[in-house]
Scaffold this motif. Structure first.
Motif, PDB file in Angstrom:
ATOM      1  N   ASP A 143      10.227   4.906   3.233  1.00  0.00           N
ATOM      2  CA  ASP A 143       9.993   3.406   1.763  1.00  0.00           C
ATOM      3  C   ASP A 143      11.198   2.615   1.722  1.00  0.00           C
ATOM      4  OD1 ASP A 143       7.426   4.701   1.811  1.00  0.00           O
ATOM      5  OD2 ASP A 143       8.312   6.641  -0.231  1.00  0.00           O
ATOM      6  N   ARG A 493       5.383   8.538  -7.995  1.00  0.00           N
ATOM      7  CA  ARG A 493       4.899   8.276  -6.789  1.00  0.00           C
ATOM      8  C   ARG A 493       4.876   9.468  -5.357  1.00  0.00           C
ATOM      9  NH1 ARG A 493       2.800   2.077  -6.852  1.00  0.00           N
ATOM     10  NH2 ARG A 493       2.664   2.064  -8.697  1.00  0.00           N
ATOM     11  N   GLU A 498       0.976   9.630  -3.969  1.00  0.00           N
ATOM     12  CA  GLU A 498       0.832   8.211  -4.559  1.00  0.00           C
ATOM     13  C   GLU A 498       0.365   7.269  -3.506  1.00  0.00           C
ATOM     14  OE1 GLU A 498       0.952   7.539  -8.755  1.00  0.00           O
ATOM     15  OE2 GLU A 498       0.232   9.763  -9.098  1.00  0.00           O
ATOM     16  N   SER A 499       0.229   5.875  -3.509  1.00  0.00           N
ATOM     17  CA  SER A 499       0.359   4.644  -3.301  1.00  0.00           C
ATOM     18  C   SER A 499       1.701   4.337  -2.977  1.00  0.00           C
ATOM     19  CB  SER A 499      -0.396   4.027  -2.365  1.00  0.00           C
ATOM     20  OG  SER A 499      -0.679   2.959  -2.327  1.00  0.00           O
ATOM     21  N   SER A 501       3.067   0.869  -2.396  1.00  0.00           N
ATOM     22  CA  SER A 501       1.874  -0.388  -1.908  1.00  0.00           C
ATOM     23  C   SER A 501       1.548  -1.160  -2.962  1.00  0.00           C
ATOM     24  CB  SER A 501       0.765  -0.970  -0.787  1.00  0.00           C
ATOM     25  OG  SER A 501      -0.343   0.051  -0.917  1.00  0.00           O
ATOM     26  N   SER A 502       0.709  -0.313  -4.292  1.00  0.00           N
ATOM     27  CA  SER A 502       0.324  -1.073  -5.804  1.00  0.00           C
ATOM     28  C   SER A 502       1.221  -0.973  -6.282  1.00  0.00           C
ATOM     29  CB  SER A 502      -0.625   0.317  -6.237  1.00  0.00           C
ATOM     30  OG  SER A 502      -1.122   1.521  -5.089  1.00  0.00           O
TER      31      SER A 502
END
Length: 509
Positions: A143, A493, A498-499, A501-502
Motif C-alpha cells: 500500500d 483499514r 476495508e478499502s 482507495s476511499s
C-alpha cells in the motif's frame, strides 16, 4: 482494535506513539539493544501468537542498523507465531536505488524487498515511494500511501492567495508528481531544467570524417562560390526535356542560405524560385553562377518581409539564467574557463545537422547498452557545485508576482532546491517560494543552507523521516506535517479489510 499489536523501531518512536494514540491503544513492548561489537539484539516482551502485528520503522541517519533491526523484529514475530506481520515504512530505505545506474550497478531496493519477504513480512505500508514501480519488487501486497491530500490541505489553510500560485518542478523527472498536485489544487504548473553549456568538441561534419560509414564512397563537396550550376533556362533543353518541365523542376528547389538552411517567407512557407509565379526570362547562356541565383532570391525575400514582424505569444513564459556553483549570477558575471571556451564555438545549423545525421555513424559502445543512465537529482547537486562548469537554467512558466510551490518527494541535498528558488525569484520575479516534499532527509547541512537562502520562504515536509530536535528548533522556516493520522487510518483499514482507495474526509476538507 482487538488482536492487534503495534511495535515501534528505534528510528521513529514518536510517530508510533501518535499512531497508537489515534487508534486508542498502547504500544507493544519490545527490547531493542546492541552488543558491544555493534550487533543488533531484539526481544519481544508481549505474546504475538495469532495476533495481527504491525512493525513501524522508517529510514534514519543510521540506515543500515535500522534495516537490520526491522528484519530481526519481523523474524522474531514470525517465530512467535504471529498471524500476519505488516511492515509500516513511512520512508522506504534505499528507494533511490530502484534501478541500475551503471553496467555493474545493483538494484538495492529490490534486494531489500527480497530480504523483507524472507524475514516473514506479509504486507507493506509505505508513503510516497521514490518510484511507484518499486511495488513490483515485492511478492506481498504493498500500500503506497500519498501525502498529497495532507499537503494540499495545508496549502489551502496557510498560504494566502494560493489560488494564484504556480506548482513548479525542479527537474524534468518530477513533472508527474508536480502535475498531480497542480490538478488537485486546480493550479498552473511549470518546470525548471538545467543544462551544461556545450563545450568545444567535434561538429557533425568532423564526426562524419572521424567515423565514416563502411561501403559508402564520399563525393567531393561543391564550392558554393566558384562551382557552376546547371539550369534549364536554355532554349534548347537536353535529353528531350521541354522548357516548361525544366522550369518546374528548377522551381521545386528550396532556396538555402550559406549554411544550408532553407529560407522561409514572411508567411511561414518555404521560399521558392520566382519562376513558380511567372515564366523565367530566357537567357542566352546555359550556365549560371549559384551565388547569383541565391543573391536574387535574397533580395526578393527581403522585399517581401519588409514591414512584417514575427510575434510569439508564449515567448515570455520561458526564462533563461546562468548558473555558476549552484547560484544564479548576472549576465555580466565572468564565466569559468571551460565556459569561456564554449562561447567561441559557433552553434551548428540545425538543418545542416539534420541533413548530415543520416550519414553519421555513432561511436562504438559496450554490448550492454549505450552507456550509463542519467544522474539522479542528488548526483546533479554535486555537479552543480563544480566551479569549472557553467550551466544554463531554464524556467518554463509564468510566475511573476505569484507564490511558487517547488515540489519533490524528498529533500536531501540543497543544491537543486536553492538553484530553482533563485531562478523563480531572480529571473521569474516570484513573490514567495515554498519548498515542499514528503520526506525531509536533510543530509549534512542541507537544512542550514536552505534556512540561510533568502529566496526560500518556507520549507514544508512530513515527519516520515526523523529530524533531530536541535535542527528543527533552529530552522524557523521549517514546517513539519504529521502523518500519524494517515498511517493510523491505513492500519485500521488494513486490520478490518476495508478499502484503501476511499478518501479520508478530514484530510481533504
Amino acid at each position: 482494535m482487538r488482536g492487534t499489536l503495534i511495535f515501534a523501531g528505534s528510528s521513529c518512536p514518536d510517530i508510533t506513539d501518535k499512531i497508537c494514540h489515534n487508534l486508542g491503544m498502547a504500544r507493544a513492548d519490545a527490547e531493542l539493544t546492541q552488543f558491544s561489537n555493534g550487533e543488533t539484539s531484539v526481544r519481544i516482551l508481549t505474546s504475538v501468537r495469532e495476533k495481527d502485528v504491525f512493525v513501524v520503522q522508517s529510514g534514519s541517519p543510521k540506515i543500515n542498523d535500522t534495516i537490520m533491526e526491522l528484519l530481526i523484529m519481523i523474524s522474531a514475530c514470525k517465530g512467535g507465531s504471529a498471524n500476519k506481520i505488516t511492515a509500516v515504512l513511512p520512508y522506504f530505505p534505499y528507494s533511490r536505488q530502484s534501478k541500475k545506474k551503471s553496467h555493474r550497478g545493483a538494484i538495492t531496493a529490490r534486494m531489500l524487498a527480497n530480504l523483507l519477504g524472507v524475514a516473514g513480512v506479509k504486507h507493506v505500508v509505505t508513503v510516497d515511494l521514490h518510484a511507484s514501480q518499486m511495488q513490483g519488487f515485492f511478492k506481498c501486497p504493498v500500500d503506497n500511501l500519498h501525502a498529497e491530500p495532507l499537503i494540499a490541505r495545508w496549502i489551502r489553510r496557510n498560504v494566502p492567495r494560493w489560488q494564484e500560485a504556480v506548482v513548479v518542478s525542479k527537474n524534468a523527472g518530477g513533472t508527474k508528481r508536480v502535475t498531480s498536485l497542480a490538478d488537485a489544487l486546480k493550479l498552473n504548473f511549470g518546470m525548471v531544467t538545467t543544462d551544461k553549456k556545450r563545450g568545444p568538441g567535434p561538429s557533425m561534419a568532423a564526426s562524419m570524417i572521424s567515423y565514416p560509414l563502411d561501403g559508402i564512397e564520399r563525393q567531393p563537396a561543391l564550392d558554393p562560390i566558384s562551382s557552376q550550376v546547371r539550369t534549364n533556362y536554355s532554349s534548347e533543353p537536353e535529353n528531350g526535356t521541354s522548357a516548361t518541365d525544366g522550369a518546374q523542376s528548377q522551381d521545386s528547389r528550396t532556396a538555402a542560405d550559406g549554411q544550408g538552411s532553407p529560407r522561409m517567407r514572411a508567411n511561414g512557407t518555404h521560399l521558392r524560385n520566382s519562376a513558380h509565379r511567372k515564366s523565367p526570362p530566357r537567357r542566352s547562356q546555359t550556365t549560371l553562377s549559384q551565388s547569383s541565383v541565391i543573391d536574387e532570391l535574397d533580395e526578393e525575400a527581403d522585399s517581401e518581409a519588409d514591414g512584417l514582424e514575427y510575434n510569439d505569444q508564449r515567448a515570455h513564459e520561458v526564462t533563461h539564467g546562468r548558473l555558476v556553483q549552484g547560484h544564479i549570477v548576472p549576465d555580466d558575471f565572468p564565466s569559468p574557463a571551460t565556459s569561456v571556451a564554449d562561447t567561441n564555438v559557433p552553434d551548428d545549423d540545425p538543418m545542416t545537422l539534420s541533413h548530415a545525421s543520416s550519414f553519421f555513424a555513432p561511436q562504438p559502445h559496450a554490448l550492454g547498452g549505450s552507456g550509463d543512465v542519467g544522474a539522479s537529482s542528488d548526483e546533479e547537486d554535486d555537479i552543480l557545485k563544480d566551479p569549472k562548469v557553467e550551466r544554463t537554467i531554464t524556467l518554463v512558466g509564468d510566475v511573476k508576482g505569484r507564490s511558487v510551490f517547488i515540489v519533490d518527494d524528498m529533500i536531501d541535498k540543497p543544491g537543486s532546491w536553492i538553484a530553482a528558488a533563485e531562478t523563480v525569484v531572480k529571473r521569474g520575479r516570484a513573490s514567495k517560494v515554498y519548498c515542499i516534499a514528503t520526506h525531509g532527509v536533510f543530509g549534512g547541512d542541507c537544512l542550514e543552507q536552505m534556512q540561510a537562502c533568502d529566496c526560500i520562504d518556507t520549507i514544508v515536509v512530513t515527519n516520515s523521516y526523523p529530524i533531530p530536535e536541535d535542527k528543527a528548533r533552529n530552522a524557523s522556516k521549517l514546517v513539519v506535517l504529521d502523518l500519524s493520522f494517515l498511517l493510523a487510518e491505513a492500519i485500521r483499514r488494513n486490520h478490518y479489510g476495508e478499502s484503501m482507495s476511499s478518501p479520508v474526509p478530514y484530510l481533504i476538507n
